[in-house]
Design a protein around this motif. Structure first.
Motif, short mmCIF file in Angstrom:
data_model
loop_
_atom_site.label_atom_id
_atom_site.label_comp_id
_atom_site.label_asym_id
_atom_site.label_seq_id
_atom_site.Cartn_x
_atom_site.Cartn_y
_atom_site.Cartn_z
N GLU A 1 -1.41 -6.20 -13.58
CA GLU A 1 -1.62 -6.45 -12.16
C GLU A 1 -0.54 -7.43 -11.72
OE1 GLU A 1 -5.06 -7.83 -9.00
OE2 GLU A 1 -5.36 -8.26 -11.12
N ASP B 1 -2.86 1.70 -8.54
CA ASP B 1 -3.80 1.14 -7.57
C ASP B 1 -3.13 0.05 -6.75
OD1 ASP B 1 -6.20 0.89 -6.23
OD2 ASP B 1 -7.26 -0.09 -7.87
N GLN C 1 -6.92 -14.62 -3.16
CA GLN C 1 -6.75 -13.77 -1.98
C GLN C 1 -5.29 -13.34 -1.79
OE1 GLN C 1 -9.28 -12.78 0.36
NE2 GLN C 1 -10.56 -13.37 -1.36
N GLU D 1 -8.43 -9.07 0.47
CA GLU D 1 -9.85 -9.34 0.64
C GLU D 1 -10.68 -8.96 -0.59
OE1 GLU D 1 -8.17 -7.21 2.92
OE2 GLU D 1 -7.61 -8.92 4.11
N ASP D 2 -10.16 -8.01 -1.39
CA ASP D 2 -10.86 -7.53 -2.58
C ASP D 2 -10.37 -8.19 -3.85
OD1 ASP D 2 -12.29 -5.78 -0.96
OD2 ASP D 2 -10.83 -4.17 -1.21
N ASN D 3 -9.53 -9.18 -3.73
CA ASN D 3 -8.88 -9.77 -4.89
C ASN D 3 -9.14 -11.27 -4.95
OD1 ASN D 3 -7.33 -9.41 -7.16
ND2 ASN D 3 -5.49 -8.81 -6.06
N GLU D 4 -9.20 -11.78 -6.14
CA GLU D 4 -9.33 -13.24 -6.34
C GLU D 4 -8.18 -13.69 -7.20
OE1 GLU D 4 -10.43 -16.85 -5.79
OE2 GLU D 4 -11.60 -15.26 -4.88
N GLU E 1 -2.62 -9.69 -2.20
CA GLU E 1 -2.48 -8.27 -2.48
C GLU E 1 -1.80 -8.11 -3.84
OE1 GLU E 1 -0.34 -6.50 0.76
OE2 GLU E 1 -2.15 -6.42 1.99
N ILE F 1 -4.46 -3.21 -4.46
CA ILE F 1 -5.65 -4.01 -4.23
C ILE F 1 -5.39 -4.93 -3.04
CG2 ILE F 1 -7.28 -5.66 -5.21
CD1 ILE F 1 -6.55 -4.47 -7.96
N GLU F 2 -6.25 -4.80 -2.02
CA GLU F 2 -6.12 -5.62 -0.82
C GLU F 2 -6.51 -7.07 -1.11
OE1 GLU F 2 -7.93 -4.02 2.71
OE2 GLU F 2 -7.83 -2.00 1.87
N TYR G 1 0.82 -1.22 0.00
CA TYR G 1 0.00 0.00 0.00
C TYR G 1 0.85 1.27 0.00
CZ TYR G 1 0.91 -0.08 5.03
OH TYR G 1 1.53 -0.12 6.26
#
Length: 60
Positions: A47, A27, A37, A32-35, A39, A29-30, A4
């Motif tokens: 990405e 950006d 799981q 929890e918000d990623n598939e 970062e 991406i945490e 981060y």
């Protein structure tokens, strides 16, 4: 690694397979918000997941 901290910063990132990315991290991406799981960082159209990063350095 605290990914981060790189959001909005210019970096040079080297992956574990030797690819080099240089540019602004648009950006973070945490997990929890990623598939899956994990970062990740977005640099340009790419990405890059945390476990794919060999090294990262700030350029600004």
């Amino acid at each position: 690694m605290k990914l981060y901290e790189y959001e909005g910063r210019k970096v040079r990132l080297i992956t574990t397979i030797g690819n080099v990315f240089e540019g602004y991290v648009s950006d973070f991406i945490e997990a929890e918000d990623n598939e899956p799981q994990r970062e990740s960082l977005i640099i340009g159209d790419y990405e890059i997941f945390e476990d794919e990063i060999e090294s990262i350095e700030l350029l600004d």
